[in-house]
Design a protein around this motif. Structure first.
Motif, mmCIF file in Angstrom:
data_model
loop_
_atom_site.group_PDB
_atom_site.id
_atom_site.type_symbol
_atom_site.label_atom_id
_atom_site.label_comp_id
_atom_site.label_asym_id
_atom_site.label_seq_id
_atom_site.Cartn_x
_atom_site.Cartn_y
_atom_site.Cartn_z
ATOM 1 N N ASP A 222 0.753 -1.279 -0.035
ATOM 2 C CA ASP A 222 0.050 0.027 -0.078
ATOM 3 C C ASP A 222 0.743 1.293 -0.202
ATOM 4 O O ASP A 222 2.288 1.091 0.023
ATOM 5 C CB ASP A 222 -1.087 -0.062 1.440
ATOM 6 C CG ASP A 222 -0.290 -0.006 2.367
ATOM 7 O OD1 ASP A 222 0.748 0.442 2.524
ATOM 8 O OD2 ASP A 222 -0.743 -0.576 3.405
ATOM 9 N N GLN A 224 1.420 3.379 2.527
ATOM 10 C CA GLN A 224 1.978 3.514 3.892
ATOM 11 C C GLN A 224 3.150 2.706 4.297
ATOM 12 O O GLN A 224 3.086 2.442 5.587
ATOM 13 C CB GLN A 224 0.656 3.412 4.835
ATOM 14 C CG GLN A 224 -0.286 4.546 4.432
ATOM 15 C CD GLN A 224 -1.722 4.476 5.104
ATOM 16 O OE1 GLN A 224 -1.759 3.445 5.901
ATOM 17 N NE2 GLN A 224 -2.448 5.465 5.206
ATOM 18 N N GLY A 242 -1.964 -2.150 7.090
ATOM 19 C CA GLY A 242 -2.996 -1.482 7.769
ATOM 20 C C GLY A 242 -4.273 -2.077 7.904
ATOM 21 O O GLY A 242 -4.578 -2.665 6.802
ATOM 22 N N HIS A 244 -8.339 -1.844 8.543
ATOM 23 C CA HIS A 244 -9.250 -0.790 8.391
ATOM 24 C C HIS A 244 -10.677 -1.688 8.773
ATOM 25 O O HIS A 244 -11.034 -2.797 8.336
ATOM 26 C CB HIS A 244 -9.461 -0.050 7.412
ATOM 27 C CG HIS A 244 -8.236 0.663 7.111
ATOM 28 N ND1 HIS A 244 -8.158 2.004 7.190
ATOM 29 C CD2 HIS A 244 -7.233 0.482 6.271
ATOM 30 C CE1 HIS A 244 -7.029 2.547 6.876
ATOM 31 N NE2 HIS A 244 -6.310 1.545 6.170
ATOM 32 N N GLY A 252 -10.449 7.351 8.600
ATOM 33 C CA GLY A 252 -9.578 6.976 7.638
ATOM 34 C C GLY A 252 -8.380 6.433 8.070
ATOM 35 O O GLY A 252 -7.303 6.013 7.438
ATOM 36 N N ALA A 254 -6.110 3.562 10.476
ATOM 37 C CA ALA A 254 -6.157 2.203 10.576
ATOM 38 C C ALA A 254 -5.809 1.907 12.218
ATOM 39 O O ALA A 254 -5.121 2.651 12.993
ATOM 40 C CB ALA A 254 -5.176 1.582 9.759
ATOM 41 N N TRP A 289 -10.671 -9.188 -0.364
ATOM 42 C CA TRP A 289 -9.971 -8.272 -1.187
ATOM 43 C C TRP A 289 -10.454 -8.541 -2.585
ATOM 44 O O TRP A 289 -10.679 -9.505 -3.110
ATOM 45 C CB TRP A 289 -8.494 -8.439 -1.096
ATOM 46 C CG TRP A 289 -8.098 -7.994 0.257
ATOM 47 C CD1 TRP A 289 -7.963 -9.030 1.296
ATOM 48 C CD2 TRP A 289 -7.389 -6.784 0.857
ATOM 49 N NE1 TRP A 289 -7.394 -8.444 2.524
ATOM 50 C CE2 TRP A 289 -7.116 -7.156 1.913
ATOM 51 C CE3 TRP A 289 -7.161 -5.677 0.013
ATOM 52 C CZ2 TRP A 289 -6.476 -6.245 2.781
ATOM 53 C CZ3 TRP A 289 -6.415 -4.747 0.934
ATOM 54 C CH2 TRP A 289 -6.013 -5.069 2.046
ATOM 55 N N PHE A 301 -8.054 -4.547 -3.326
ATOM 56 C CA PHE A 301 -8.645 -3.425 -2.372
ATOM 57 C C PHE A 301 -9.784 -3.965 -1.699
ATOM 58 O O PHE A 301 -10.375 -4.993 -2.034
ATOM 59 C CB PHE A 301 -9.066 -2.244 -3.240
ATOM 60 C CG PHE A 301 -10.139 -2.514 -3.958
ATOM 61 C CD1 PHE A 301 -11.413 -2.099 -3.497
ATOM 62 C CD2 PHE A 301 -10.227 -3.079 -5.488
ATOM 63 C CE1 PHE A 301 -12.694 -2.572 -4.369
ATOM 64 C CE2 PHE A 301 -11.447 -3.123 -6.165
ATOM 65 C CZ PHE A 301 -12.543 -2.893 -5.670
ATOM 66 N N ILE A 304 -13.442 0.378 3.177
ATOM 67 C CA ILE A 304 -13.188 0.824 4.418
ATOM 68 C C ILE A 304 -14.600 1.157 4.767
ATOM 69 O O ILE A 304 -15.222 2.423 4.327
ATOM 70 C CB ILE A 304 -12.139 2.021 4.599
ATOM 71 C CG1 ILE A 304 -10.682 1.536 3.981
ATOM 72 C CG2 ILE A 304 -12.117 2.407 5.849
ATOM 73 C CD1 ILE A 304 -9.772 2.520 3.900
ATOM 74 N N LYS A 311 -14.482 4.772 -0.061
ATOM 75 C CA LYS A 311 -12.940 4.881 0.568
ATOM 76 C C LYS A 311 -12.695 3.300 0.385
ATOM 77 O O LYS A 311 -13.068 2.443 0.972
ATOM 78 C CB LYS A 311 -13.110 5.362 1.939
ATOM 79 C CG LYS A 311 -13.672 6.754 2.256
ATOM 80 C CD LYS A 311 -13.731 7.153 3.667
ATOM 81 C CE LYS A 311 -13.918 8.458 3.894
ATOM 82 N NZ LYS A 311 -14.002 8.885 5.378
ATOM 83 N N ARG A 312 -11.440 3.229 0.020
ATOM 84 C CA ARG A 312 -10.689 1.922 -0.265
ATOM 85 C C ARG A 312 -9.387 1.963 0.288
ATOM 86 O O ARG A 312 -8.533 2.616 0.398
ATOM 87 C CB ARG A 312 -10.776 1.610 -1.753
ATOM 88 C CG ARG A 312 -12.053 1.617 -2.445
ATOM 89 C CD ARG A 312 -11.876 1.211 -3.858
ATOM 90 N NE ARG A 312 -10.932 2.150 -4.722
ATOM 91 C CZ ARG A 312 -10.077 1.748 -5.600
ATOM 92 N NH1 ARG A 312 -10.428 0.431 -6.176
ATOM 93 N NH2 ARG A 312 -9.405 2.421 -6.168
ATOM 94 N N HIS A 313 -8.960 0.695 0.614
ATOM 95 C CA HIS A 313 -7.745 0.365 1.218
ATOM 96 C C HIS A 313 -7.071 -0.481 -0.172
ATOM 97 O O HIS A 313 -7.606 -1.450 -0.426
ATOM 98 C CB HIS A 313 -7.440 -0.639 2.367
ATOM 99 C CG HIS A 313 -6.043 -0.856 2.874
ATOM 100 N ND1 HIS A 313 -5.813 -1.448 3.954
ATOM 101 C CD2 HIS A 313 -4.747 -0.241 2.232
ATOM 102 C CE1 HIS A 313 -4.458 -1.852 3.765
ATOM 103 N NE2 HIS A 313 -3.845 -0.634 3.404
#
Length: 322
Positions: A222, A224, A242, A244, A252, A254, A289, A301, A304, A311-313
């Motif tokens: 990701d 991050q 992360g 979520h 937003g 984690a 996912w 993805f 979230i 909103k996606r991770h």
């Protein structure tokens, strides 16, 4: 015969007539609705073209109400922008066309007006394109601004000029209304035609990639610093990944990053599309996912919180795992 020729000459329009207050108001309005119509058409084309790229839409009554509200706001903003640009750009171009033709001792015609529109677009291209190119933006911006400027200005200027040719306040405002109707009708035709093209398969809408187990195996990361390694033997290793859930969807942020090992399989979502089912040491709150991106640059993805939040991770493909 002489009388008949004189009557024929009188029947030929000699260009724009003298226009006063109400006439210029109608010309201003005609230019504004033409520009607003172009804006609506541009938004429709942008929306239809976007269906070829990865996209997601929120569903449900609140989302539909939100879309309706945004549409109304967009129409109001386009109308205001049209009024401002018509007064600051279109009417001066129409006036310049009339003045320059008079200076040359010629009858101001639609062709003459188009030539003035071309000159105005060229001036705008030089003012925008040359500084952009000198700052490293490339010279391709100059012909692009020239083309877009002319295509945007010409219909509005011709509509305003058409108002100045007509006699009678009612006819002038009627032409402005006709311009508005034609613009909305054209946008509706393009919108329906585009949806029909997608529906019949004439134009291919975006579809997520169909990843195989071999393509899924590898390292995903990701933005991050978190990683997820999927091995070909079905084992998985998460590193600082992360996590979520619905509790952190609003902020937003984690939970504590997930570090651990587990397993993965390729499964099917409730809608029937393929997905990745993941189980990592009880620290992965979301185990499903979905596939996104393209075949060349796939992504994994999960949503979230509520999927309607959009909103996606997202995890991006890395190196292949052995």
């Amino acid at each position: 015969m002489v009388q008949s020729a004189a009557e024929g000459q009188r029947a030929i329009p000699r260009g724009p007539v003298r226009v006063r207050g109400a006439g210029w108001a109608a010309a201003w309005l005609a230019g504004a609705v033409a520009l607003a119509g172009e804006g609506v058409l541009a938004l429709v084309v942008y929306f239809l073209a976007g269906l070829r790229d990865e996209h997601y839409f929120a569903a449900g009554v609140p989302a539909y109400v939100g879309y309706l509200f945004l549409s109304v706001v967009a129409m109001v903003l386009l109308g205001l922008a049209g009024l401002i640009c018509s007064a600051s750009v279109v009417l001066p171009v129409v006036q310049l066309s009339r003045w320059s033709a008079r200076r040359k001792g010629r009858t101001e015609t639609a062709r003459w007006c188009l030539a003035v529109c071309g000159a105005a677009a060229a001036a705008a291209a030089l003012c925008i394109g040359v500084p952009t190119a000198l700052l490293g933006g490339g010279w391709t911006v100059l012909p692009l601004v020239l083309l877009l400027g002319f295509l945007g200005l010409a219909p509005a200027a011709l509509s305003s000029r058409g108002v100045t040719v007509l006699r009678g306040t009612g006819a002038r405002f009627g032409l402005a209304a006709a311009v508005l109707g034609c613009g909305l009708a054209l946008s509706a035709v393009v919108f329906v035609g585009g949806l029909a093209a997608y529906g019949t398969g004439l134009i291919q809408e975006y579809e997520p990639p169909r990843l195989t187990e071999t393509q899924l195996a590898g390292t995903w990361s990701d933005d991050q610093g978190g990683t997820l390694t999927l091995r070909a033997d079905g084992t998985a290793v998460a590193g600082e990944l992360g996590v979520h859930d619905a509790d952190t969807a609003a902020s937003g942020e984690a939970h504590e990053p997930c570090d651990g090992s587990g397993s993965w399989t390729k499964g099917a979502s409730p809608s029937g599309t393929s997905q990745l089912d993941l189980d990592v040491s009880d620290c992965m709150a979301v185990s499903s996912w979905q596939f996104g991106g393209t075949e060349e640059q796939p992504t994994l993805f999960h949503w979230i919180g509520d999927p309607d939040s959009l909103k996606r991770h997202v995890l991006h493909r890395g190196a292949s795992a052995q």
